[in-house]
Design a protein around this motif. Sequence first.
Motif, PDB file in Angstrom:
ATOM      1  N   GLU A 189       0.834  -1.206   0.000  1.00 21.24           N
ATOM      2  CA  GLU A 189       0.000   0.000   0.000  1.00 21.24           C
ATOM      3  C   GLU A 189       0.868   1.255   0.000  1.00 21.24           C
ATOM      4  O   GLU A 189       0.855   2.030   0.958  1.00 21.24           O
ATOM      5  N   PRO A 191       2.320   4.772  -0.039  1.00 22.20           N
ATOM      6  CA  PRO A 191       1.748   6.120   0.017  1.00 22.20           C
ATOM      7  C   PRO A 191       2.246   6.933  -1.175  1.00 22.20           C
ATOM      8  O   PRO A 191       3.239   6.564  -1.808  1.00 22.20           O
ATOM      9  N   LEU A 192       1.568   8.036  -1.491  1.00 21.97           N
ATOM     10  CA  LEU A 192       1.952   8.834  -2.656  1.00 21.97           C
ATOM     11  C   LEU A 192       3.365   9.394  -2.498  1.00 21.97           C
ATOM     12  O   LEU A 192       4.141   9.422  -3.449  1.00 21.97           O
ATOM     13  N   ASN A 193       3.675   9.788  -1.290  1.00 25.46           N
ATOM     14  CA  ASN A 193       4.966  10.389  -1.042  1.00 25.46           C
ATOM     15  C   ASN A 193       5.906   9.384  -0.384  1.00 25.46           C
ATOM     16  O   ASN A 193       5.561   8.785   0.643  1.00 25.46           O
ATOM     17  N   ASP A 196       6.509   9.235   3.307  1.00 28.27           N
ATOM     18  CA  ASP A 196       5.469   8.760   4.224  1.00 28.27           C
ATOM     19  C   ASP A 196       5.500   7.249   4.441  1.00 28.27           C
ATOM     20  O   ASP A 196       4.664   6.710   5.161  1.00 28.27           O
ATOM     21  N   ILE A 197       6.457   6.571   3.803  1.00 21.08           N
ATOM     22  CA  ILE A 197       6.524   5.115   3.980  1.00 21.08           C
ATOM     23  C   ILE A 197       6.935   4.805   5.418  1.00 21.08           C
ATOM     24  O   ILE A 197       7.909   5.348   5.942  1.00 21.08           O
ATOM     25  N   ASN A 201       4.778  -0.637   6.376  1.00 21.63           N
ATOM     26  CA  ASN A 201       4.483  -0.794   4.941  1.00 21.63           C
ATOM     27  C   ASN A 201       5.528  -1.623   4.211  1.00 21.63           C
ATOM     28  O   ASN A 201       5.354  -1.933   3.034  1.00 21.63           O
TER      29      ASN A 201
END
Length: 253
Positions: A189, A191-193, A196-197, A201
């Motif tokens: 999943e 994240p876009l940025n 933000d991982i 994740n």
Amino acid sequence: KINDAAVVSTPNDGNTSVNRKHRLAYDVERVVQEHLTYVREEISDGWDLIHQEGEMKVYRREVEENGIVVDPLKIFHSMKGVTGHEICQYFWDYQYRMEWETTLDSTKIIEVLDPDTVIFFQMHKRVWPAAQRDSCFWSHIRCISNSEEDQPTWLVVNYTTPHHLAPIKSPHVRLVANVALICETIINEPPLNIQDIKRENIECKLTYVAFVNPGGWVPSAALRSVAKREYPRFLKRFTSYVLEQTRDKPILF
Ligand code: H15
């Protein structure tokens, strides 16, 4: 292509190549490519599942050469919270080794071939009724980019080599080894940025392969039972060590 083959990449910048060749560069390249070719090979006839625990599966193929057990061993594992880079870095870097290795009396670097390749001399614990073993091997860490989108594959290879600073001295017997740890990182999943991982994740799929020749006769049953006990033990201890070491640190991609 053979010229490219010896180009050495630096672990901290997988896209930069420096043309610094050392005397074992071709040997390193050949063995790395062999491991990359066979890592995806499926488990087939002749391989026995000798241990399974959570995501970890340990396979072995019983092989003897001149009466000496040289069983190839393969472990598949998958863990959350760490990257392949982190796993390989902790496996390769000698400064952490004695914290997770339980089958060594000592380890030391006897030569640095390039920033990613060193030669180790190790004294192994005497674990069965046989002479004490030592080992001398080059150890190489490498990052391989597969595509723009995917996380790179990381690997470490340990491969026996002779060295003038490590003569074989009786009563010690030299182990002959070809060992690789190959890691792929998956981002679940995403994240876009990228910033933000989170550790939750990330997941690392690892393959550990070992071809070890004890270098002299050892009772087969004793050797096989030590191997069956010690390889899973090593991987469990090593992976929990990496989890613990990295938990509160920024993710090393
Ligand atoms: O891979 C492991 N350790 C690294 C880092 O220390 C070294 C290893 C190596 C071993 C031998 C020679 C050269 C390099 O790659 C973890 C190894 C875990 C080993 C568990 C013990 C297995 C016992 C059976 C081994 C048979 C050999 C006969 C002496």
